[in-house]
Scaffold this active site. Structure first.
Site, PDB file in Angstrom:
ATOM      1  N   HIS A 147      -3.630   0.531  -2.729  1.00  0.00           N
ATOM      2  CA  HIS A 147      -4.483   1.197  -1.749  1.00  0.00           C
ATOM      3  C   HIS A 147      -5.933   1.128  -2.213  1.00  0.00           C
ATOM      4  O   HIS A 147      -6.312   1.778  -3.188  1.00  0.00           O
ATOM      5  CB  HIS A 147      -4.058   2.653  -1.556  1.00  0.00           C
ATOM      6  CG  HIS A 147      -4.845   3.384  -0.505  1.00  0.00           C
ATOM      7  ND1 HIS A 147      -4.667   3.154   0.854  1.00  0.00           N
ATOM      8  CD2 HIS A 147      -5.818   4.313  -0.604  1.00  0.00           C
ATOM      9  CE1 HIS A 147      -5.494   3.919   1.534  1.00  0.00           C
ATOM     10  NE2 HIS A 147      -6.196   4.639   0.670  1.00  0.00           N
ATOM     11  N   ASP A 163       0.845  -1.196   0.000  1.00  0.00           N
ATOM     12  CA  ASP A 163       0.000   0.000   0.000  1.00  0.00           C
ATOM     13  C   ASP A 163       0.882   1.248   0.000  1.00  0.00           C
ATOM     14  O   ASP A 163       1.580   1.523   0.975  1.00  0.00           O
ATOM     15  CB  ASP A 163      -0.900  -0.013   1.232  1.00  0.00           C
ATOM     16  CG  ASP A 163      -1.953   1.087   1.215  1.00  0.00           C
ATOM     17  OD1 ASP A 163      -1.714   2.129   0.575  1.00  0.00           O
ATOM     18  OD2 ASP A 163      -3.009   0.912   1.838  1.00  0.00           O
TER      19      ASP A 163
END
Length: 441
Positions: A380, A349
């Site tokens: 993300h 992420d």
């Protein structure tokens, strides 16, 4: 024929895609590791938890949680489910491309939304957007006792195509999805010179109370996306066993708010959200001028500067950055949470940051209510896959809610607890809901 606004939006998307392609070609999007020891530590931590193997070499998922009867049931349900076998993403090593895909993809089909404005105790307003599907107000959705699924956008109020897609998938499964819009966000009128701080759950609490009154026979569930998880986590911790929720899930949550604001975020994520926030705030510049320096606010060059100007450097009650986060950290009362929470996170992420610094693993090891589903690749809020749905995390969340309902029904039958009368739609938990401690042992 496209409107001028549509042409501007299309041009912006094309420019963004061109810049992204150039950065990928130039190799500038991947950040080199700081050191070998940190990489080794992260690899060791990623091996922690119960593994789930995916198809076609798309990676491994691991579930980190405290051993309990509830955890065992969740492991069995996810192991049998096809939610974690969604096929392979063609570019697993490009998390920023996955993030851009999630931000730009339009929902299919286009949702139909019915807005309801809820007046709060201080005369402020929040907006509840009920997804009634592409079929119009007369179609889709569940019955009187169908579960209500509360969808919480990111902290900037941006309702992404991915969040809408999750709502549509839930609608198809018999849920009643509704989007919670904060004060002044997503077209919600700002009637008081006050916006909602990052981790202040007051407005969300009033919205949940209203949903309980409107749907007294339904179970309440909640899903948050990205930085919006700070609000949901704060609400669960502050409310404890009085949250009125049966279960909750967080997609790519931000666990440590202050660290997140102080760290450098990818410009591909920060600048669109910053412009989105400024555009919304500029509509209320006159009203906000009474409480904050609007020139400084609209001239902010980072999300931290905007947050600090809006909530710390106020004219009437200025406060320090440290004091602000003492009251708004998402996990400040995490030990008091008494509702199962599934957190779906990706090790790559680019917004949350490196797992070693941004994942509170000790919380998942010690609390019987927190479950971490960690995947090596997903970006993300991306978690892309080929085929229908395009996001395997959406299927995993809905499977998680189904598993929670199944577990509770089993416990009720085993203990001989009375079951509520059903009025059609999927089976739900009792309207007066309390998690029993024995479930998490």
């Amino acid at each position: 024929m496209l409107s001028p606004e549509g042409l501007v939006a299309a041009a912006a998307v094309l420019v963004g895609l061109t810049l992204l392609a150039w950065c990928l070609w130039a190799g500038r999007l991947e950040v080199p590791a700081d050191g070998g020891e940190e990489d080794e530590d992260e690899e060791d931590e990623e091996e922690e938890g119960i593994p789930f193997m995916a198809e076609e070499g798309s990676g491994r998922w691991r579930l980190l949680c405290k051993p309990s009867a509830l955890a065992q049931h969740l492991v069995r349900s996810l192991g049998r489910s096809a939610a974690l076998r969604g096929g392979r993403w063609l570019w697993p090593c490009w998390p920023r491309l996955q993030m851009l895909w999630q931000l730009l993809q339009p929902p299919e089909p286009e949702p139909v939304v019915a807005r309801e404005l809820l007046q709060l105790s201080d005369a402020g307003l929040v907006a509840l957007d009920w997804l009634v599907g592409p079929w119009g107000a007369a179609g889709g959705g569940g019955g009187v006792s169908s579960p209500v699924l509360l969808l919480i956008p990111n902290a900037a109020g941006k309702v992404t195509g991915g969040l809408l897609q999750l709502g549509l998938r839930a609608l198809e499964r018999g849920f009643i999805p509704v989007i919670f819009n904060r004060r002044g966000h997503n077209g919600c009128p700002l009637t008081t010179p006050r916006l909602q701080p990052f981790g202040d759950p007051g407005d969300l609490r009033e919205a949940v109370t209203y949903l309980r009154c409107r749907h007294p026979c339904a179970s309440l569930l909640a899903v948050s996306e990205g930085s919006g998880s700070g609000l949901l986590l704060a609400y669960l911790g502050e409310s404890g066993s009085s949250s009125r929720l049966a279960a909750a899930a967080c997609l790519s949550p931000i666990f440590r708010g202050r660290d997140w604001f102080e760290a450098r975020m990818p410009w591909l994520y920060e600048w669109p959200l910053l412009l989105h926030l400024k555009q919304g705030l500029s509509r209320y510049a006159g009203a906000l001028a009474e409480v904050v320096d609007t020139d400084r606010l609209l001239g902010s060059r980072s999300l931290r500067e905007l947050e600090e100007t809006l909530f710390c450097r106020t004219r009437s009650r200025p406060t320090s950055w440290e004091s602000y986060w003492e009251r708004n950290e998402p996990l400040r009362d995490a030990d008091e949470a008494a509702v199962p929470v599934l957190c779906l996170c990706s090790a790559d992420d680019p917004v949350r940051g490196p797992p070693a610094r941004s994942l509170p693993r000790e919380l998942f090891r010690s609390s019987p209510y927190f479950f971490l589903l960690l995947t090596p690749h997903g970006g993300h809020c991306g978690f892309p896959r080929r085929g229908p749905g395009r996001c395997w995390a959406h299927e995993a969340v809905l499977e998680y809610f189904r598993a929670m309902a199944e577990f509770l029904r089993t416990e009720e039958r085993r203990k001989g607890l009375p079951r509520p009368r059903r009025w059609g739609g999927p089976t739900v938990e009792p309207p007066v809901f309390t998690w029993q401690r024995s479930y998490t042992r």
